[in-house]
Design a protein around this motif. Structure first.
Motif, short mmCIF file in Angstrom:
data_model
loop_
_atom_site.label_atom_id
_atom_site.label_comp_id
_atom_site.label_asym_id
_atom_site.label_seq_id
_atom_site.Cartn_x
_atom_site.Cartn_y
_atom_site.Cartn_z
N HIS A 159 7.95 36.12 -13.23
CA HIS A 159 9.13 35.26 -13.10
C HIS A 159 9.75 35.33 -11.70
O HIS A 159 10.10 34.29 -11.12
CB HIS A 159 10.17 35.63 -14.15
N GLU A 160 9.88 36.52 -11.14
CA GLU A 160 10.50 36.63 -9.82
C GLU A 160 9.63 35.98 -8.75
O GLU A 160 10.14 35.31 -7.84
CB GLU A 160 10.77 38.10 -9.49
N LYS A 161 8.31 36.15 -8.89
CA LYS A 161 7.40 35.47 -7.96
C LYS A 161 7.53 33.96 -8.11
O LYS A 161 7.60 33.24 -7.12
CB LYS A 161 5.95 35.88 -8.25
N LYS A 163 10.10 32.24 -9.13
CA LYS A 163 11.36 31.79 -8.53
C LYS A 163 11.23 31.68 -7.01
O LYS A 163 11.78 30.76 -6.40
CB LYS A 163 12.50 32.74 -8.90
N SER A 164 10.51 32.61 -6.42
CA SER A 164 10.32 32.56 -4.96
C SER A 164 9.52 31.33 -4.57
O SER A 164 9.72 30.75 -3.49
CB SER A 164 9.64 33.83 -4.45
#
Length: 381
Positions: A159-161, A163-164
């Motif tokens: 998820h964080e990847k 979002k980036s």
């Protein structure tokens, strides 16, 4: 000036024939982005009205390259044949997630920005797709490893990847401004061909709720980043029923245009299935569009290398029939593919076997290219 081709038009089109500006816009229709820019709202409403006048013709990567040429200022295979540019320009954001300086088709993003501004400045319409990499594996969009989509959702391991990656796309989209510094209104077609089985976001790789969550998260995230110039296009591949078309649909509050992609593969002089299948899907989609007051589009289509010399006025026009769609877009003119040892293009070039028929298609009163669109002043109230 367009020449009247009454017989063809009578066969393929039932319309009012009056200017889109004279149409009454249904005030119940509103964009999914409630904070959309005034210019984006104007474009959307004018696109709705324009469906009573005709169908916009679009081409992917049109200004960047064509058969046997690349990056020649002002050039277009479509323009070489007709003397006019397409009304709709398709571009792809694939590569931004990797911070590449070129997109998936090898076009430098700096050049693509200029082409987008150029097309818009002449009154053309921009539509964006995104063949982005698999967030779970880092492989390309065609990697359908299990749980790839779920990994991108809130709480997922990618998820964080993910979002980036959205940040990279948002940053680029925010640079797409007109000569007055205003964001260019564009159509955005994320997670396209979702009813297929070939991309990591397709239905075989996620439940309906997972897909809807991904779609809604993406739209909400972009808007939180200050992007309010997008018209969102819901796009499927094949479907057999209204239920199948709507199974992964995020809801009328999260989509502005309904569309599907379908390509010609078999010889249309021997196999009528392309026309029959398109007509079946348009019938289903038209019912949904009328119920929800949405615009329809044929977001991707084409016949590779166009070997049938009447494909445009015969096959394609019959496939669309009388349905009032906003635009039809054919895929890119890559030219010779060394790996596959074949030509890959979907719009004719000078000397191509369907060139004359494409000019006849261009001259149909209900088929609109950029000069026709410019007269409509689609970016003005």
């Amino acid at each position: 000036m367009k020449k009247t081709m009454a017989i063809l038009i009578a066969s393929f089109w039932v319309g009012t024939g009056c200017s889109s500006k004279a149409q009454t816009i249904d005030t119940k229709s509103s964009l999914s982005d409630k904070n959309a820019t005034p210019e984006t709202k104007v474009l959307y409403n004018n696109l709705r009205g324009l469906t009573n006048t005709g169908i916009l013709f679009g081409h992917q990567d049109d200004l960047a390259y064509g058969v046997n040429w690349k990056y020649e200022a002002g050039r277009s295979d479509v323009k070489d044949v007709t003397g006019d540019y397409p009304a709709v320009y398709g571009w792809d954001l694939g590569g931004l997630e990797r911070k590449s300086d070129k997109n998936i088709d090898g076009i430098p993003f700096d050049k693509m920005r200029q082409y987008i501004k150029e097309g818009h400045s002449r009154g053309g319409i921009i539509t964006l797709s995104w063949h982005f990499d698999n967030p779970l594996t880092g492989k390309n969009a065609w990697d359908t490893s299990p749980k790839s989509l779920a990994s991108a959702l809130p709480g997922g391991e990618s998820h964080e990847k993910f979002k980036s990656w959205l940040d990279e796309a948002a940053q680029y989209i925010l640079t797409l401004k007109d000569k007055n510094g205003k964001p260019i209104p564009m159509q955005f077609r994320p997670y396209h061909e979702l009813t297929g089985n070939w991309f990591w976001w397709c239905k075989n790789n996620a439940s309906p709720e997972e897909f809807k969550t991904l779609w809604k998260f993406t739209l909400d995230y972009f808007q939180k980043k200050g992007i309010h110039n997008l018209i969102y296009v819901y796009n499927t591949a094949d479907f057999k029923s209204k239920e199948e078309f709507l199974e992964y649909y995020p809801g009328s509050d999260y989509a502005d245009v309904l569309s599907f992609d379908k390509y010609q593969y078999n010889d249309p002089t021997k196999d009528n299935s392309f026309i029959e299948n398109c007509q079946s899907q348009f019938k289903i989609m038209d019912e949904v569009a009328k119920e929800q007051n949405k615009i329809m589009a044929f977001a991707e289509t084409g016949y590779e290398a166009i070997p049938y010399n009447k494909w445009w006025t015969d096959t394609l026009m019959k496939a669309i029939g009388n349905y009032k769609i906003s635009y039809v877009l054919v895929w890119r003119n890559h030219g010779w593919q060394e790996k596959e040892k074949k030509m890959h293009y979907y719009a004719p070039y000078k000397g191509q076997v369907s060139e004359k028929d494409f000019v006849d298609f261009y001259n149909l009163d209900n088929i609109l290219f950029e000069k026709d669109l410019a007269k409509e002043k689609i970016y003005k109230k």
